[in-house]
Structure formats: structure tokens, C-alpha cells
Scaffold this active site. Structure first.
Site, PDB file in Angstrom:
ATOM      1  N   THR A 130       0.804  -1.084   0.251  1.00 20.54           N
ATOM      2  CA  THR A 130      -0.025   0.000  -0.054  1.00 20.54           C
ATOM      3  C   THR A 130       0.729   1.365   0.029  1.00 20.54           C
ATOM      4  OG1 THR A 130      -1.465   1.398   1.511  1.00 20.54           O
ATOM      5  CG2 THR A 130       0.072  -0.381   2.420  1.00 20.54           C
ATOM      6  N   ASP A 131       0.348   2.373  -0.542  1.00 16.50           N
ATOM      7  CA  ASP A 131       0.932   3.489  -0.388  1.00 16.50           C
ATOM      8  C   ASP A 131       0.886   4.069   1.070  1.00 16.50           C
ATOM      9  OD1 ASP A 131      -1.516   4.238  -0.248  1.00 16.50           O
ATOM     10  OD2 ASP A 131      -1.725   5.908  -1.680  1.00 16.50           O
ATOM     11  N   GLU A 132       0.196   3.492   1.929  1.00 14.22           N
ATOM     12  CA  GLU A 132       0.192   4.021   3.367  1.00 14.22           C
ATOM     13  C   GLU A 132       1.358   3.998   4.233  1.00 14.22           C
ATOM     14  OE1 GLU A 132      -3.585   3.304   5.537  1.00 14.22           O
ATOM     15  OE2 GLU A 132      -4.541   3.053   3.291  1.00 14.22           O
ATOM     16  N   TYR A 154      -1.957  -0.440  10.805  1.00 16.57           N
ATOM     17  CA  TYR A 154      -1.958  -1.201   9.570  1.00 16.57           C
ATOM     18  C   TYR A 154      -0.581  -0.905   8.756  1.00 16.57           C
ATOM     19  CZ  TYR A 154      -3.284  -1.559   4.723  1.00 16.57           C
ATOM     20  OH  TYR A 154      -3.398  -1.958   3.409  1.00 16.57           O
ATOM     21  N   LYS A 158       2.188  -3.138   7.085  1.00 15.66           N
ATOM     22  CA  LYS A 158       2.588  -3.647   5.782  1.00 15.66           C
ATOM     23  C   LYS A 158       4.042  -2.862   5.354  1.00 15.66           C
ATOM     24  CE  LYS A 158       0.278  -4.452   2.889  1.00 15.66           C
ATOM     25  NZ  LYS A 158      -0.186  -6.048   2.437  1.00 15.66           N
TER      26      LYS A 158
HETATM   27  P1  NAD Z   1      -9.659  -7.723   2.073  1.00 11.00           P
HETATM   28  O1  NAD Z   1      -9.605  -7.345   3.577  1.00 11.00           O
HETATM   29  O2  NAD Z   1     -10.572  -7.311   1.454  1.00 11.00           O
HETATM   30  O3  NAD Z   1      -9.178  -9.154   1.653  1.00 11.00           O
HETATM   31  C1  NAD Z   1      -8.002  -9.685   2.703  1.00 11.00           C
HETATM   32  C2  NAD Z   1      -8.237 -11.113   2.281  1.00 11.00           C
HETATM   33  O4  NAD Z   1      -7.252 -11.864   2.926  1.00 11.00           O
HETATM   34  C3  NAD Z   1      -9.655 -11.775   2.923  1.00 11.00           C
HETATM   35  O5  NAD Z   1     -10.379 -12.584   1.844  1.00 11.00           O
HETATM   36  C4  NAD Z   1      -9.233 -12.590   4.190  1.00 11.00           C
HETATM   37  O6  NAD Z   1     -10.134 -13.589   4.350  1.00 11.00           O
HETATM   38  C5  NAD Z   1      -7.747 -12.980   3.631  1.00 11.00           C
HETATM   39  N1  NAD Z   1      -6.926 -13.119   5.021  1.00 11.00           N
HETATM   40  C6  NAD Z   1      -6.978 -12.636   5.886  1.00 11.00           C
HETATM   41  N2  NAD Z   1      -5.920 -12.995   6.863  1.00 11.00           N
HETATM   42  C7  NAD Z   1      -5.612 -14.256   6.617  1.00 11.00           C
HETATM   43  C8  NAD Z   1      -4.577 -15.059   6.954  1.00 11.00           C
HETATM   44  N3  NAD Z   1      -4.225 -15.128   8.132  1.00 11.00           N
HETATM   45  N4  NAD Z   1      -4.664 -16.177   6.093  1.00 11.00           N
HETATM   46  C9  NAD Z   1      -5.055 -16.233   4.850  1.00 11.00           C
HETATM   47  N5  NAD Z   1      -5.812 -15.499   4.364  1.00 11.00           N
HETATM   48  C10 NAD Z   1      -6.326 -14.367   4.890  1.00 11.00           C
HETATM   49  O7  NAD Z   1      -8.098  -6.836   1.588  1.00 11.00           O
HETATM   50  P2  NAD Z   1      -7.989  -6.037   0.355  1.00 11.00           P
HETATM   51  O8  NAD Z   1      -8.634  -4.490   0.295  1.00 11.00           O
HETATM   52  O9  NAD Z   1      -8.420  -6.897  -0.929  1.00 11.00           O
HETATM   53  O10 NAD Z   1      -6.491  -5.783   0.219  1.00 11.00           O
HETATM   54  C11 NAD Z   1      -5.729  -6.797  -0.334  1.00 11.00           C
HETATM   55  C12 NAD Z   1      -4.273  -6.648  -0.302  1.00 11.00           C
HETATM   56  O11 NAD Z   1      -4.130  -5.378  -0.872  1.00 11.00           O
HETATM   57  C13 NAD Z   1      -3.909  -6.254   0.960  1.00 11.00           C
HETATM   58  O12 NAD Z   1      -2.327  -6.832   1.186  1.00 11.00           O
HETATM   59  C14 NAD Z   1      -3.790  -4.649   1.326  1.00 11.00           C
HETATM   60  O13 NAD Z   1      -2.878  -4.369   2.220  1.00 11.00           O
HETATM   61  C15 NAD Z   1      -3.102  -4.306  -0.088  1.00 11.00           C
HETATM   62  N6  NAD Z   1      -3.937  -3.087  -0.527  1.00 11.00           N
HETATM   63  C16 NAD Z   1      -5.381  -2.811  -0.216  1.00 11.00           C
HETATM   64  C17 NAD Z   1      -5.639  -1.302  -0.845  1.00 11.00           C
HETATM   65  C18 NAD Z   1      -7.315  -1.148  -0.809  1.00 11.00           C
HETATM   66  O14 NAD Z   1      -7.627   0.316  -1.065  1.00 11.00           O
HETATM   67  N7  NAD Z   1      -7.965  -1.941  -0.371  1.00 11.00           N
HETATM   68  C19 NAD Z   1      -4.915  -0.705  -1.368  1.00 11.00           C
HETATM   69  C20 NAD Z   1      -3.414  -0.924  -1.472  1.00 11.00           C
HETATM   70  C21 NAD Z   1      -2.927  -2.149  -1.239  1.00 11.00           C
HETATM   71  P1  TYD Z   2     -10.653   3.966   4.428  1.00 16.56           P
HETATM   72  O1  TYD Z   2     -11.687   3.531   3.287  1.00 16.56           O
HETATM   73  O2  TYD Z   2     -10.849   3.490   5.623  1.00 16.56           O
HETATM   74  O3  TYD Z   2      -9.235   3.831   3.911  1.00 16.56           O
HETATM   75  P2  TYD Z   2      -7.938   4.144   4.373  1.00 16.56           P
HETATM   76  O4  TYD Z   2      -7.934   4.597   5.680  1.00 16.56           O
HETATM   77  O5  TYD Z   2      -6.950   2.937   4.123  1.00 16.56           O
HETATM   78  O6  TYD Z   2      -7.451   5.360   3.445  1.00 16.56           O
HETATM   79  O7  TYD Z   2     -10.622   5.694   4.627  1.00 16.56           O
HETATM   80  C1  TYD Z   2     -10.568   6.435   3.552  1.00 16.56           C
HETATM   81  C2  TYD Z   2     -10.769   7.925   4.252  1.00 16.56           C
HETATM   82  O8  TYD Z   2     -12.204   8.129   4.741  1.00 16.56           O
HETATM   83  C3  TYD Z   2      -9.784   8.012   5.345  1.00 16.56           C
HETATM   84  O9  TYD Z   2      -9.203   9.348   5.256  1.00 16.56           O
HETATM   85  C4  TYD Z   2     -10.627   7.963   6.724  1.00 16.56           C
HETATM   86  C5  TYD Z   2     -11.961   8.555   6.029  1.00 16.56           C
HETATM   87  N1  TYD Z   2     -13.386   7.655   6.607  1.00 16.56           N
HETATM   88  C6  TYD Z   2     -14.216   8.421   7.134  1.00 16.56           C
HETATM   89  O10 TYD Z   2     -14.277   9.735   7.326  1.00 16.56           O
HETATM   90  N2  TYD Z   2     -15.252   7.690   7.627  1.00 16.56           N
HETATM   91  C7  TYD Z   2     -15.512   6.511   7.685  1.00 16.56           C
HETATM   92  O11 TYD Z   2     -16.373   5.956   8.106  1.00 16.56           O
HETATM   93  C8  TYD Z   2     -14.423   5.671   7.039  1.00 16.56           C
HETATM   94  C9  TYD Z   2     -14.507   4.257   7.114  1.00 16.56           C
HETATM   95  C10 TYD Z   2     -13.246   6.399   6.528  1.00 16.56           C
END
Ligand code: NAD
Ligand code: TYD
Length: 346
Positions: A130-132, A154, A158
Site C-alpha cells: 500500500t502507499d500508506e 496497519y 505492511k
Molecule cells: P480484504 O480485507 O478485502 O481481503 C483480505 C483477504 O485476506 C480476505 O479474503 C481474508 O479472508 C484473507 N486473509 C486475511 N487474513 C488471512 C490469513 N491469516 N490467512 C489467509 N488469508 C487471510 O483486503 P483488500 O482490500 O482486498 O487488500 C488486499 C491486499 O492489498 C492487502 O495486502 C492490502 O494491504 C493491499 N492493498 C489494499 C488497498 C485497498 O484500498 N483496499 C490498497 C493498496 C493495497
Molecule cells: P478508508 O476507506 O478506511 O481507507 P484508508 O484509511 O485506508 O485510506 O478511509 C478512507 C478515508 O475516509 C480516510 O481518510 C478515512 C475516511 N473515513 C471517514 O471519514 N469515515 C469513515 O467511516 C471511514 C471508514 C473512513
């Protein structure tokens, strides 16, 4: 090629699994997922019967199980997405993030290192991040060279996993790539993240909790464009490299929420302004990062990737999907559905 995709039942993982299963019939795709609250096999129902697709229920925290799995299937490549992914949950339970995101990743790295020890050729450990990890931005954009400075449990977990992946490359020669992506949105996202939570709340006439003053900025990318970027990096990316992936699409939360409200009013045929009335400013998230924004020029110039849909298009597809899939929304939030699938696969 035997490809292990972890976290394939989750949001981004389900789009990656479907893309690979459909596009590469000669690859064997293994989807390893623990089916936590965030993982749902309903996300992959359409490809369940494909001959090149296998689902494996399992936990990356279980090192014995992971080692055996690598022995049994002799994976050639890993695309690692399994993670605890929600910042708010990491604030209330950091240890769960340490376990899955750090220890789980090291378990996979160890298994890959052992299995590939005799022949590293044509092997790849591709870690999705992630970019975070870069922390919070004032001016400018996150580049691949930006120093890591994570602020939430988080992003700290990561960042740690990214460091381990790179360290296994340096120390053991493990072929690896890392990509760091901005905020994703789209179909199948669990309704705890901003966009699906607010869509769900608008449907149910519940308040929209905007943290702090709402002036926090995120760079949003449509999930299928992230999956396409992963496909490209997996096949064309240079081993040992990092690529940033982003939408060139920065929004202040409050501005995005207002656009979402306007679109929801239209879709639900409610009078203009109805959804906006649900906006409620609430206590800020502790350690809330002010701004994320990605410089995605490296993946653009070196590999030719850019987003295929505009934010307006992506948001409309997303809203339409959630409105059509209210049953999915109710199921994932009710718990009954999860118990059903847990029984099927335990
Ligand atoms: P998500 O939470 O929707 O899915 C995570 C999946 O991992 C789920 O299916 C869960 O069952 C599985 N999982 C969790 N713990 C596990 C374990 N101990 N063993 C096996 N499986 C397990 O997450 P996402 O949003 O699809 O993110 C996927 C990846 O991309 C993550 O690594 C996240 O850090 C990264 N990412 C997400 C975003 C975003 O905006 N969602 C952005 C950048 C990077
Ligand atoms: P989120 O979807 O949780 O992603 P991330 O924290 O990984 O960026 O949140 C996106 C942005 O929205 C973040 O600045 C937090 C804000 N946010 C709210 O204001 N209210 C909410 O209920 C949630 C879940 C997020």
C-alpha cells in the site's frame, strides 16, 4: 505454471484471481484464503468450476500448513494479497495485523525460500502493498524512493512486511517484486471502507460518519485497473523492483462524499440533497494521515500501465453493482452467510 494467490476471496484478490483464471487457462491458479470476515467465496462463484482454479482454505499464520502446501503444490510464483486491511481495526487490535501481515508474510517467504532453494529460475514472490507505508504527504507525490514513515498499526505492519520481502531478496536471493497502491474502490469491497460503507448507509438511510473535518485526501483507483496493473507487473516487471500504482485521482473525503451523495440521489430517485443530509461529522481517527497521492510515472513509462476508466465511470459501475447486489451486502454484514461458507470448507 502453478501460481499461488493469497487472499483471493477478498476484495482486490477476487478480481486478481478471476483475471488470471480467465486470461491464463494454462496456469494453475491456487487461491489460499482463511475466509476471515473480509473473505467471501461468493465473490468468485462464477469461476468455481473452472479446471485451472483451486480454492484452498487455510491460514498463512500456520507455518506447518504453509510449508506442507508448498511441498504439495510446488508453486512457481506467489502473488501475496492476504492481509488484515482496515486501518480502524488496526487501531483497536494491532496484534492481529502483526500476526497476519508480518508473521504470515514471513511464513510464506520461508516456504518459498525452502521450496525454491535449488532453483530460483523463473520463480517470483510478488508482494502487494500500500502507499500508506510512506506516511502522510504535505506537498508533492509518493515516489518509489520516498522514505517509509508509517503512522497506523496497519501501515506499520505492511511496511514491515515490505522490508522482509526486500530483505529475503538481499539475503537469500529470493526473486521478488513489491507494488504499493493507492486506495481501491469497486465491486466486492467489504462495507467498512469509506465508499461501500457510505453506499450501504445511504441505501439504509443511516448517517454518514465523516471523520474530523473531512479535509483528508486520498488517491482513488478502480479495483479492476489495479488487477490489470498486477497482471502487467507479474509478467513484465523487473525482479527486485518496486512500482507505485495510483489513479492520478486525488479527492478530499468530503468532496468525494458529496459526489457520491449526488449520484445516489439520482440512482435511488430521491430528491436532490437527500443523501447529503445524512453527513455527520464525527470524532477523528487517531493518527489520521492527511494526504496520500501517488506518482505512478514509473509503471506508466516502464510498463505502459495507466487506469482504463475515469473516476466518474468507476464510481457509477460501483454504485450500480452495490444497488444490484443488496443481498451480498446484507449477507456479508449479517454473519449468517459467512457461517454457511465456513461450514462448507472446514
Ligand atoms: P480484504 O480485507 O478485502 O481481503 C483480505 C483477504 O485476506 C480476505 O479474503 C481474508 O479472508 C484473507 N486473509 C486475511 N487474513 C488471512 C490469513 N491469516 N490467512 C489467509 N488469508 C487471510 O483486503 P483488500 O482490500 O482486498 O487488500 C488486499 C491486499 O492489498 C492487502 O495486502 C492490502 O494491504 C493491499 N492493498 C489494499 C488497498 C485497498 O484500498 N483496499 C490498497 C493498496 C493495497
Ligand atoms: P478508508 O476507506 O478506511 O481507507 P484508508 O484509511 O485506508 O485510506 O478511509 C478512507 C478515508 O475516509 C480516510 O481518510 C478515512 C475516511 N473515513 C471517514 O471519514 N469515515 C469513515 O467511516 C471511514 C471508514 C473512513
Amino acid at each position: 505454471m502453478n501460481v499461488l494467490i493469497t487472499g483471493g476471496a477478498g476484495f482486490i484478490g477476487s478480481h486478481v484471481v478471476r483475471l488470471f483464471v480467465e486470461k491464463y487457462p494454462d496456469y494453475n491458479i491456487y487461491n489460499l484464503d482463511a475466509l476471515t470476515y473480509a473473505g467471501n467465496l461468493e465473490n468468485l462463484k462464477d469461476i468455481e468450476g473452472f479446471p485451472n482454479y483451486t480454492f484452498i482454505k487455510g491460514d498463512i499464520n500456520d507455518s506447518g500448513f504453509i510449508n506442507q502446501l508448498f511441498q504439495d503444490y510446488q508453486f512457481d510464483a506467489v502473488i501475496h494479497l492476504a492481509a488484515e486491511s482496515h486501518v480502524d481495526r488496526s487501531i483497536s487490535d494491532p496484534l492481529a495485523f502483526v500476526k497476519t501481515n508480518i508473521i504470515g508474510t514471513v511464513n510464506l517467504l520461508n516456504a518459498a525460500k525452502e521450496t525454491w532453494a535449488d532453483n530460483l529460475e523463473n520463480k517470483l514472490f510478488y508482494h502487494i502493498s500500500t502507499d500508506e507505508v510512506y506516511g502522510t504527504l504535505g506537498e508533492g507525490l509518493f515516489k518509489e524512493t520516498t522514505a517509509y514513515d508509517p503512522n497506523s498499526p496497519y501501515s506499520a505492519s505492511k511496511a514491515s512486511s515490505d522490508h522482509f520481502v526486500r530483505a529475503y531478496g538481499e539475503t537469500y536471493g529470493l526473486p521478488h517484486i513489491i507494488t504499493n497502491c493507492s486506495n481501491n474502490y469497486g465491486q466486492n469491497q467489504f462495507p467498512e471502507k469509506l465508499i461501500p460503507l457510505f453506499i450501504n448507509n445511504i441505501i439504509n438511510n443511516k448517517s454518514l460518519p465523516v471523520y474530523g473535518d473531512g479535509n483528508y485526501t486520498r488517491d482513488w483507483l478502480y479495483v479492476k485497473d489495479h488487477a490489470l496493473a498486477i497482471d502487467l507487473v507479474f509478467h513484465k516487471g523487473e525482479h527486485g523492483e518496486t512500482y507505485n500504482i495510483g489513479g492520478f485521482n486525488e479527492w478530499k473525503n468530503i468532496d468525494l462524499v458529496k459526489v457520491l451523495c449526488a449520484q445516489m440521489d439520482k440512482k435511488l430517485s430521491r430528491p436532490v440533497g437527500t443523501s447529503e443530509e445524512l453527513i455527520t461529522y464525527v470524532k477523528d481517527r487517531p493518527g489520521h494521515d492527511l494526504r496520500y497521492a501517488i506518482d505512478a510515472s514509473k509503471i506508466n513509462t516502464e510498463l505502459g500501465w495507466k487506469p482504463s476508466v475515469t473516476f466518474e465511470e468507476g464510481l457509477e459501475i460501483t454504485i450500480d453493482w452495490y444497488l444490484k447486489n443488496e443481498k451480498w451486502l446484507n449477507n456479508v454484514t449479517s454473519g449468517e452467510y459467512k457461517n454457511y461458507y465456513k461450514k462448507q470448507y472446514s
